[in-house]
Design an enzyme around this catalytic site. Structure first.
Site, PDB file in Angstrom:
ATOM      1  N   HIS A  14      10.788  -4.473   3.680  1.00  0.00           N
ATOM      2  CA  HIS A  14      11.482  -4.257   4.956  1.00  0.00           C
ATOM      3  C   HIS A  14      10.596  -4.790   6.066  1.00  0.00           C
ATOM      4  O   HIS A  14       9.461  -5.202   5.844  1.00  0.00           O
ATOM      5  CB  HIS A  14      11.859  -2.786   5.171  1.00  0.00           C
ATOM      6  CG  HIS A  14      10.721  -1.884   5.504  1.00  0.00           C
ATOM      7  ND1 HIS A  14      10.843  -0.829   6.374  1.00  0.00           N
ATOM      8  CD2 HIS A  14       9.434  -1.845   5.091  1.00  0.00           C
ATOM      9  CE1 HIS A  14       9.690  -0.182   6.470  1.00  0.00           C
ATOM     10  NE2 HIS A  14       8.824  -0.781   5.693  1.00  0.00           N
ATOM     11  N   CYS A  25       3.446  -3.286  10.751  1.00  0.00           N
ATOM     12  CA  CYS A  25       4.785  -3.047  10.195  1.00  0.00           C
ATOM     13  C   CYS A  25       5.838  -3.985  10.774  1.00  0.00           C
ATOM     14  O   CYS A  25       6.977  -4.003  10.304  1.00  0.00           O
ATOM     15  CB  CYS A  25       5.196  -1.598  10.405  1.00  0.00           C
ATOM     16  SG  CYS A  25       4.176  -0.445   9.473  1.00  0.00           S
ATOM     17  N   HIS A  29       6.946  -6.774   4.881  1.00  0.00           N
ATOM     18  CA  HIS A  29       6.054  -6.111   3.939  1.00  0.00           C
ATOM     19  C   HIS A  29       6.873  -5.233   2.995  1.00  0.00           C
ATOM     20  O   HIS A  29       8.073  -5.062   3.185  1.00  0.00           O
ATOM     21  CB  HIS A  29       4.990  -5.283   4.682  1.00  0.00           C
ATOM     22  CG  HIS A  29       5.554  -4.143   5.463  1.00  0.00           C
ATOM     23  ND1 HIS A  29       6.214  -4.303   6.668  1.00  0.00           N
ATOM     24  CD2 HIS A  29       5.569  -2.820   5.205  1.00  0.00           C
ATOM     25  CE1 HIS A  29       6.598  -3.125   7.126  1.00  0.00           C
ATOM     26  NE2 HIS A  29       6.229  -2.203   6.252  1.00  0.00           N
ATOM     27  N   HIS A  31       6.915  -1.739  -0.023  1.00  0.00           N
ATOM     28  CA  HIS A  31       6.362  -0.451  -0.445  1.00  0.00           C
ATOM     29  C   HIS A  31       6.866  -0.121  -1.840  1.00  0.00           C
ATOM     30  O   HIS A  31       7.926  -0.586  -2.267  1.00  0.00           O
ATOM     31  CB  HIS A  31       6.817   0.683   0.487  1.00  0.00           C
ATOM     32  CG  HIS A  31       6.387   0.531   1.898  1.00  0.00           C
ATOM     33  ND1 HIS A  31       5.091   0.759   2.316  1.00  0.00           N
ATOM     34  CD2 HIS A  31       7.084   0.177   3.002  1.00  0.00           C
ATOM     35  CE1 HIS A  31       5.012   0.565   3.620  1.00  0.00           C
ATOM     36  NE2 HIS A  31       6.209   0.200   4.060  1.00  0.00           N
ATOM     37  N   HIS A  69      13.782  -3.758  -5.517  1.00  0.00           N
ATOM     38  CA  HIS A  69      13.394  -5.167  -5.373  1.00  0.00           C
ATOM     39  C   HIS A  69      14.369  -5.943  -4.478  1.00  0.00           C
ATOM     40  O   HIS A  69      14.734  -7.078  -4.766  1.00  0.00           O
ATOM     41  CB  HIS A  69      13.221  -5.830  -6.740  1.00  0.00           C
ATOM     42  CG  HIS A  69      11.972  -5.382  -7.408  1.00  0.00           C
ATOM     43  ND1 HIS A  69      11.898  -4.208  -8.115  1.00  0.00           N
ATOM     44  CD2 HIS A  69      10.736  -5.934  -7.440  1.00  0.00           C
ATOM     45  CE1 HIS A  69      10.661  -4.066  -8.589  1.00  0.00           C
ATOM     46  NE2 HIS A  69       9.934  -5.096  -8.182  1.00  0.00           N
ATOM     47  N   GLU A 108       6.468   6.126   1.694  1.00  0.00           N
ATOM     48  CA  GLU A 108       6.147   4.701   1.617  1.00  0.00           C
ATOM     49  C   GLU A 108       4.747   4.481   1.061  1.00  0.00           C
ATOM     50  O   GLU A 108       4.458   3.429   0.501  1.00  0.00           O
ATOM     51  CB  GLU A 108       6.233   4.066   3.005  1.00  0.00           C
ATOM     52  CG  GLU A 108       7.625   4.048   3.568  1.00  0.00           C
ATOM     53  CD  GLU A 108       7.683   3.433   4.955  1.00  0.00           C
ATOM     54  OE1 GLU A 108       8.750   2.924   5.312  1.00  0.00           O
ATOM     55  OE2 GLU A 108       6.658   3.460   5.686  1.00  0.00           O
TER      56      GLU A 108
END
Length: 118
Positions: A14, A25, A29, A31, A69, A108
């Site tokens: 996201h 952020c 990136h 998580h 994914h 996250e």
């Protein structure tokens, strides 16, 4: 009150928009997310459950088919896919299926959690 929880895992990317310049952020990136669904009831059903854990398999299917994914901004149609908003998203999705849902937590990282509890 009886409470049970079940944990689900998935990986996704996201990006958060509208953050100050240089905020990490704001970059694309990903998580390894953990979602914990909590269900609560004042009384147990005839088998002694708040709800059978097997009933929650639909959430695993939803996560695997739609979120794992994937790029969450695209899937959820939101420019600000925060853990807080994801907790609300999962809560609403689950509560539409299981009235016992009382809260959802989203992590996250191993040190951060967001929770939605109506």
């Amino acid at each position: 009150m009886y409470r049970i929880t079940k944990e689900f895992h998935f990986s996704a990317s996201h990006q958060l928009f509208g953050l100050r310049e240089g905020h990490p952020c704001a970059r694309l990136h990903g998580h390894n997310y953990i979602v914990v669904v909590e269900l609560a009831a004042e009384a147990l059903d005839e088998t002694g459950f708040v709800r059978d854990y097997h009933d929650l398999a639909d959430l695993k299917s939803y996560i695997d088919e739609h979120l794992d994914h994937r790029h969450l901004n695209e899937v959820l149609g939101d420019d600000c896919v925060t853990a807080e908003r994801m907790a609300r998203h999962f809560h609403d999705w689950c509560a539409a299926r299981w009235p016992e849902v009382s809260a959802v937590r989203v992590s996250e990282t191993p040190k951060t959690w967001a929770e939605y509890r109506p």
